[in-house]
Design a protein around this motif. Structure first.
Motif, mmCIF file in Angstrom:
data_model
loop_
_atom_site.group_PDB
_atom_site.id
_atom_site.type_symbol
_atom_site.label_atom_id
_atom_site.label_comp_id
_atom_site.label_asym_id
_atom_site.label_seq_id
_atom_site.Cartn_x
_atom_site.Cartn_y
_atom_site.Cartn_z
ATOM 1 N N SER A 726 62.426 115.055 65.743
ATOM 2 C CA SER A 726 61.332 114.311 66.362
ATOM 3 C C SER A 726 60.294 114.096 65.279
ATOM 4 O O SER A 726 59.885 115.050 64.608
ATOM 5 N N PHE A 727 59.892 112.852 65.091
ATOM 6 C CA PHE A 727 58.953 112.558 64.014
ATOM 7 C C PHE A 727 58.022 111.414 64.416
ATOM 8 O O PHE A 727 58.326 110.623 65.323
ATOM 9 N N ALA A 728 56.882 111.359 63.731
ATOM 10 C CA ALA A 728 55.923 110.280 63.935
ATOM 11 C C ALA A 728 55.418 109.830 62.573
ATOM 12 O O ALA A 728 54.856 110.630 61.815
ATOM 13 N N ASN A 729 55.620 108.558 62.260
ATOM 14 C CA ASN A 729 55.084 107.957 61.044
ATOM 15 C C ASN A 729 53.913 107.054 61.430
ATOM 16 O O ASN A 729 54.035 106.224 62.332
ATOM 17 N N SER A 730 52.803 107.229 60.744
ATOM 18 C CA SER A 730 51.593 106.463 61.058
ATOM 19 C C SER A 730 51.036 105.852 59.782
ATOM 20 O O SER A 730 50.744 106.567 58.820
ATOM 21 N N LEU A 731 50.895 104.536 59.785
ATOM 22 C CA LEU A 731 50.303 103.816 58.649
ATOM 23 C C LEU A 731 49.105 103.029 59.149
ATOM 24 O O LEU A 731 49.217 102.273 60.119
ATOM 25 N N GLN A 732 47.954 103.206 58.514
ATOM 26 C CA GLN A 732 46.757 102.460 58.897
ATOM 27 C C GLN A 732 46.062 101.944 57.651
ATOM 28 O O GLN A 732 45.911 102.662 56.662
ATOM 29 N N THR A 733 45.644 100.697 57.708
ATOM 30 C CA THR A 733 44.823 100.126 56.646
ATOM 31 C C THR A 733 43.595 99.504 57.277
ATOM 32 O O THR A 733 43.686 98.842 58.316
ATOM 33 N N GLN A 734 42.443 99.757 56.688
ATOM 34 C CA GLN A 734 41.172 99.344 57.299
ATOM 35 C C GLN A 734 40.215 98.827 56.229
ATOM 36 O O GLN A 734 40.100 99.392 55.148
ATOM 37 N N LEU A 735 39.524 97.753 56.570
ATOM 38 C CA LEU A 735 38.529 97.153 55.679
ATOM 39 C C LEU A 735 37.196 97.068 56.402
ATOM 40 O O LEU A 735 37.108 96.501 57.481
ATOM 41 N N ASP A 736 36.175 97.674 55.805
ATOM 42 C CA ASP A 736 34.808 97.578 56.319
ATOM 43 C C ASP A 736 33.978 96.803 55.292
ATOM 44 O O ASP A 736 33.964 97.170 54.105
ATOM 45 N N PHE A 737 33.281 95.770 55.737
ATOM 46 C CA PHE A 737 32.468 95.015 54.795
ATOM 47 C C PHE A 737 31.316 94.308 55.513
ATOM 48 O O PHE A 737 31.352 94.104 56.736
ATOM 49 N N SER A 738 30.325 93.942 54.734
ATOM 50 C CA SER A 738 29.160 93.220 55.253
ATOM 51 C C SER A 738 29.288 91.759 54.866
ATOM 52 O O SER A 738 29.464 91.436 53.681
ATOM 53 N N VAL A 739 29.215 90.900 55.845
ATOM 54 C CA VAL A 739 29.300 89.461 55.600
ATOM 55 C C VAL A 739 27.942 88.928 55.173
ATOM 56 O O VAL A 739 27.819 88.075 54.301
ATOM 57 N N ALA A 740 26.916 89.430 55.811
ATOM 58 C CA ALA A 740 25.540 89.040 55.515
ATOM 59 C C ALA A 740 24.639 90.210 55.878
ATOM 60 O O ALA A 740 25.108 91.252 56.355
ATOM 61 N N ARG A 741 23.361 90.046 55.657
ATOM 62 C CA ARG A 741 22.429 91.118 55.977
ATOM 63 C C ARG A 741 22.503 91.444 57.463
ATOM 64 O O ARG A 741 22.421 90.566 58.314
ATOM 65 N N ASN A 742 22.742 92.731 57.773
ATOM 66 C CA ASN A 742 22.802 93.235 59.149
ATOM 67 C C ASN A 742 24.026 92.749 59.929
ATOM 68 O O ASN A 742 24.072 92.904 61.146
ATOM 69 N N LEU A 743 25.007 92.151 59.242
ATOM 70 C CA LEU A 743 26.238 91.715 59.904
ATOM 71 C C LEU A 743 27.417 92.439 59.259
ATOM 72 O O LEU A 743 27.759 92.192 58.103
ATOM 73 N N ASP A 744 28.045 93.352 60.019
ATOM 74 C CA ASP A 744 29.128 94.181 59.500
ATOM 75 C C ASP A 744 30.421 93.899 60.249
ATOM 76 O O ASP A 744 30.427 93.790 61.478
ATOM 77 N N PHE A 745 31.525 93.827 59.500
ATOM 78 C CA PHE A 745 32.857 93.623 60.069
ATOM 79 C C PHE A 745 33.723 94.851 59.780
ATOM 80 O O PHE A 745 33.600 95.487 58.732
ATOM 81 N N ARG A 746 34.605 95.150 60.728
ATOM 82 C CA ARG A 746 35.619 96.193 60.542
ATOM 83 C C ARG A 746 36.955 95.634 61.020
ATOM 84 O O ARG A 746 37.096 95.252 62.190
ATOM 85 N N VAL A 747 37.936 95.590 60.123
ATOM 86 C CA VAL A 747 39.258 95.048 60.440
ATOM 87 C C VAL A 747 40.293 96.120 60.109
ATOM 88 O O VAL A 747 40.236 96.732 59.037
ATOM 89 N N ALA A 748 41.260 96.318 61.018
ATOM 90 C CA ALA A 748 42.260 97.356 60.785
ATOM 91 C C ALA A 748 43.603 96.940 61.368
ATOM 92 O O ALA A 748 43.674 96.181 62.338
ATOM 93 N N TYR A 749 44.652 97.478 60.739
ATOM 94 C CA TYR A 749 46.013 97.289 61.255
ATOM 95 C C TYR A 749 46.702 98.658 61.239
ATOM 96 O O TYR A 749 46.561 99.445 60.290
ATOM 97 N N LYS A 750 47.462 98.958 62.316
ATOM 98 C CA LYS A 750 48.175 100.230 62.420
ATOM 99 C C LYS A 750 49.637 99.984 62.770
ATOM 100 O O LYS A 750 49.951 99.136 63.614
ATOM 101 N N TYR A 751 50.490 100.752 62.104
ATOM 102 C CA TYR A 751 51.926 100.697 62.387
ATOM 103 C C TYR A 751 52.397 102.112 62.717
ATOM 104 O O TYR A 751 52.130 103.065 61.972
ATOM 105 N N TYR A 752 53.101 102.251 63.848
ATOM 106 C CA TYR A 752 53.627 103.542 64.283
ATOM 107 C C TYR A 752 55.142 103.487 64.421
ATOM 108 O O TYR A 752 55.695 102.528 64.976
ATOM 109 N N ASP A 753 55.784 104.520 63.936
ATOM 110 C CA ASP A 753 57.219 104.705 64.170
ATOM 111 C C ASP A 753 57.376 106.129 64.705
ATOM 112 O O ASP A 753 57.351 107.098 63.945
#
Length: 889
Positions: A726-753
């Motif tokens: 029994s096993f669980a593989n977890s891959l996550q990649t995430q990007l946090d960045f500011s587009v402009a002053r006081n505007l923040d984005f967070r984008v992520a993708y996750k893969y599970y097996d």
């Protein structure tokens, strides 16, 4: 006989000679030092120099010695003491010897004890300055440089970036001190270090140079005259200055969710700013704007939410409160609802192997919740919340200061769900009705700076009631007396805990702490014609000693723990009782290098039912550069499964329960054991000229004796130990960045097996999407008038298809597909701060209106063989809107 007399006479003459010609005297002298290591060095040198006794006291800087004047002298003692690094009233050590002392031994050299030197009264001032830094090595470097530059006192705080200084204006200046600090690598409010010096700093010392250093406000009326001889007068002036400094105001940006760069493990700090982005009525809703944790409904009848991390169920994550065990055992199913969101001051989320200090049950990580406590100023707040489907909530938080050392917090919460909603017309409530009363009282004692003691006491009590099932079910009547299917869950929970610590005087790196907690939890419930009763009594104790080997680059923690669990459960006509007692020992070592941190620990636990278990864990962090960080981890965990309490989402069905025993002592099952391995890479950079952070992590979990929940026969739930892989593989990649002053984005993708060898063969674990996407945007307007501003938050999540347990043996019209459809959800909130005391917010959840079609199998025949409310893979409620109001006073 004459020989004996002669010998006695000789001894007598020697005794008389000793009394006559030896003179034992006691003397006192002023000797400079700082800590326990200084004390040891001074006293040993005095003894080696001929003193019979030597006692040095840090508070008075006084050395008391007893010696034979025919063999040594006070002058000789003090000269030798100066030679090893300690100025005194007769001799001064050389600068080289002083510089070679450990940093903790560096004392104030600007005020002299030497009675032969001219006694000038210095003009001492106390002030504050903003200095950039990141870690304990920074603190040591900044304070040491300030003292070398003439400061009599220097204390730098890593959280506020404030350097508190005391110096004699006739000997140095703030400008000179800050200039010297910049020379060794630390930007400050007046000077900036050059790039080569900054790059030469150890990786852990690299701070954010993009932030503006705002000039700190110095304390008013700070010029004071301190006597070089009267230390009590000097201390009184210092005390006055400390009180004045409390009025200093700092502006420092704090991220709502931040990855802790100092920790060897992958640790995210989530503060109250993040929690305000969503409704956050309780802990289960605190992660809706966080990509690391997956939140989902566990069934279509009770409306309970569960967390998943690294592709595995909540039960494999250690959920603690104030670092004490919290959501485990019988609280597993509904415990996330027992911590109101407004009570939370912060959350620390650790992915992968966590510290062995906090126990053996953590497999996929740890989520620790901190309650709101008194902090410098009293706080009183009221929160009112209501949604458009009949849920109402009120929270009161009050913190106050009792005296100089004692503070208290009063936390109150109440909620009620009165609306009956059946939007899909399946005759079942889409959300259960009920109410909860929850109260906690916290008492804190803080005298760490004086006596070294600190203590935290807490007590909490709650009553939680849930009513679910078909519309028209009457919870006042026994289920057997009516033809409507109903669910009734009554929970009573009481906790009392204490944490007490002591920091050894003169040794800020050495401390001892003791934590104790008692929990009583009782649940009375029925699900249709299926009854379940559970009672749990738990006592937990943890003793932790922390110190160093040589210096603070080599730290260690060691101690002992004890866990007592007493369970009493009734399921249908069967009774299950067991008592678990688990004494344990642990040791953890932390090595800090120029660019790396290694934390290696192990524990051994003597479980009366599971046997002796050895649990090693290791975390390693390497800084390739200030902005590129690699982390590696590996560790083991084990736990005993609570098959009934942890799987109550399947009670709302007519599946029979079967346990395939294999000789274990917990329901006849062996303990679950798992190894977790992880790696992550963090990269900070500039995107569109703004600060950005990218992190990718991979974790794998391998199980031994995992207790599988087999749902492949739609008429049964079968529990048995794993026989295979029994096993669980977890891959996550995430990007946090500011587009402009006081505007923040967070984008992520996750893969599970996530797969396991069931009795019918290897299969994907059900209700676990292989692919998940996440997007969050947060924007706030500029503050206007008296701190008035708007905030806008939105979160979109994509959930890929999930495997559904086999229902092929059901009638054709009650069969479910092998895989679910993918879907998306959208949450959003708008808030307006009228001023610093009043805030209103409006938001919506599941604005896409995504819902699972027919979440209850055979809802029209709830007492039939095929009824099942546990096959949930998507939201079951339509779009829901809410409003809220916060008042601080």
């Amino acid at each position: 006989m004459k020989n004996i007399q002669k010998s006695l006479l000789t001894l007598l003459l020697l005794f008389v000679f000793q009394i006559t010609f030896s003179q034992i005297t006691k003397e006192k002298a002023l000797v400079k030092g700082e800590c326990g290591m200084c004390k040891d060095r001074i006293e040993k040198t005095a003894l080696k120099s001929g003193a019979k006794t030597a006692t040095w006291t840090a508070e008075t800087q006084t050395l008391e010695v007893e010696f034979d004047t025919s063999k040594t002298s006070l002058d000789k003692l003090l000269k030798n003491i100066a030679d090893v690094g300690h100025d005194n009233e007769k001799y001064k050590t050389s600068q080289d010897v002083y510089d070679n002392l450990p940093a903790c031994c560096h004392y104030d050299r600007t005020v002299t004890f030497n009675k032969n030197e001219e006694k000038n009264t210095p003009q001492v001032i106390t002030t504050l300055a903003k200095v950039n830094g990141a870690c304990e090595m920074c603190k040591e470097r900044i304070e040491e440089t300030a003292k070398k530059s003439g400061a009599t006192q220097a204390e730098w705080n890593a959280e506020t970036l404030l350097l508190k200084l005391e110096f004699d204006q006739s000997k140095t200046s703030l400008d000179q001190i800050l200039k010297d600090i910049a020379t060794v690598g630390h930007d400050n409010e007046k000077y900036k270090t050059d790039e080569s010096t900054y790059n030469a700093l150890p990786g852990c010392c690299h701070y954010d140079r993009t932030a503006n250093m705002e000039e700190a406000v110095t304390s008013k009326n700070s010029e004071h005259t301190a006597s070089t001889e009267d230390h009590s007068e000097h201390n009184a002036e210092t005390s006055k200055n400390e009180k004045m400094i409390e009025g200093v105001k700092l502006t420092k940006y704090q991220e709502a969710t931040a990855l802790n760069k100092k920790e060897a493990g992958l640790v995210f700090n989530i503060n109250s700013k993040e929690l305000l982005k969503a409704a956050c009525c309780n802990l289960s809703e605190s992660f809706e704007t966080n990509a690391t944790v997956d939140v989902s409904f566990s069934n279509a009848v009770t409306g309970t939410k569960q967390l998943k991390m690294l592709g595995l169920d909540q039960k494999y994550t250690a959920l603690t409160k104030e670092l004490l065990p919290e959501i485990r055992g019988l609280a597993s199913a509904y415990g996330l609802n027992f911590i109101p969101g407004r009570w939370i001051s912060g959350i620390q989320l650790t992915k992968g192997g966590s510290t062995v200090v906090n126990g053996y049950e953590s497999i996929t990580g740890q989520i620790n919740t901190e309650f709101v406590k008194f902090n410098k100023e009293p706080e009183n707040s009221v929160n009112l919340f209501a949604d458009f489907n009949g849920r109402y909530e009120a929270n009161i938080v009050s913190t106050s200061k009792l005296n100089e050392k004692w503070g208290q917090s009063i936390l109150l919460h109440g909620n009620a769900t009165v609306g009956e909603m059946d939007d899909n017309n399946d005759t079942f409530l889409d959300r259960p009705k009920g109410n909860q009363i929850n109260a906690a009282y916290l008492l804190d004692y803080n005298d760490l700076e004086n006596s070294g003691f600190g203590s935290h006491f807490g007590i909490q009590y709650l009553v939680d009631k849930r009513i679910a099932g078909q519309v028209g079910f009457d919870d006042k009547l026994p289920q057997i007396s009516q033809n409507k299917y109903g669910v009734n869950i009554d929970i009573n929970r009481f906790q009392v805990w204490n944490k007490t610590g002591y920091i050894f005087k003169g040794k800020p790196y050495q401390s001892i702490g003791l934590m104790n907690q008692f929990t009583y939890h009782k649940q009375n419930s029925f699900f249709g014609l299926r009854n379940y009763f559970g009672e749990q009594k738990t006592y937990y104790s943890n003793l932790i000693f922390e110190s160093i080997f040589g210096n603070t680059n080599h730290k260690y923690k060691t101690g002992a723990s004890f866990l007592y669990d007493d369970y009493n459960e009734d399921y249908l006509a069967q009774n299950f009782q067991r008592t678990e007692t688990v004494p344990g020992l642990f040791f953890e070592y932390t090595l800090t290098g120029l660019k790396y941190t290694l934390v290696a620990g192990s524990r051994v636990d003597f479980h009366n039912l599971a046997g002796t278990q050895f649990t090693p864990r290791i975390n390693f962090k390497y800084d390739f550069s200030p902005k590129t960080i690699l982390r590696l981890s590996a560790g083991k965990g084990f736990r005993t499964a609570n098959v009934f309490a942890e799987n109550q989402q399947f009670f709302a069905s007519n599946r029979s329960i079967e346990i395939l025993q294999n000789g274990g002592k917990t329901y006849g099952l062996k303990p679950e054991i798992a190894w977790n391995y992880g790696a992550s890479l963090q990269q900070d950079f500039k995107l569109f000229g703004k600060k950005a952070s990218w992190i990718t992590d991979f974790f794998r979990t391998d199980f031994q004796n995992q207790v599988l929940v087999d749902l492949e026969n739609p008429q049964k739930i079968v529990f048995y130990n794993l026989d295979g892989k029994s096993f669980a593989n977890s891959l996550q990649t995430q990007l946090d960045f500011s587009v402009a002053r006081n505007l923040d984005f967070r984008v992520a993708y996750k893969y599970y097996d996530v797969q396991a060898d069931f009795a019918s063969g290897r299969k994907e674990i059900p209700f676990m999407a292989k692919n998940r996407g996440f997007f969050n945007a947060a924007y706030s307007t500029k503050k206007e008038g008296k701190d008035a501003f708007w905030t806008f938050d939105t979160t979109v999540q994509y959930v890929g298809k999930q495997r559904i347990p086999n229902t092929a043996s059901n009638p054709t019209n009650l069969q479910l597909p092998e895989f679910s459809d993918a879907y998306m959800t959208w949450n959003a909130q708008i808030a307006h701060n009228f001023n610093k005391n009043i805030r209103a917010y409006f938001g919506g959840e599941n604005l896409t209106g995504t819902r699972q079609k027919n979440p209850i199998v055979d809802a029209q025949n709830p007492f039939g063989n095929y009824f099942d409310g546990g096959m949930v893979y998507a939201p079951i409620m339509p779009a829901n809107f809410y409003v809220g109001f916060d008042v601080n006073f």
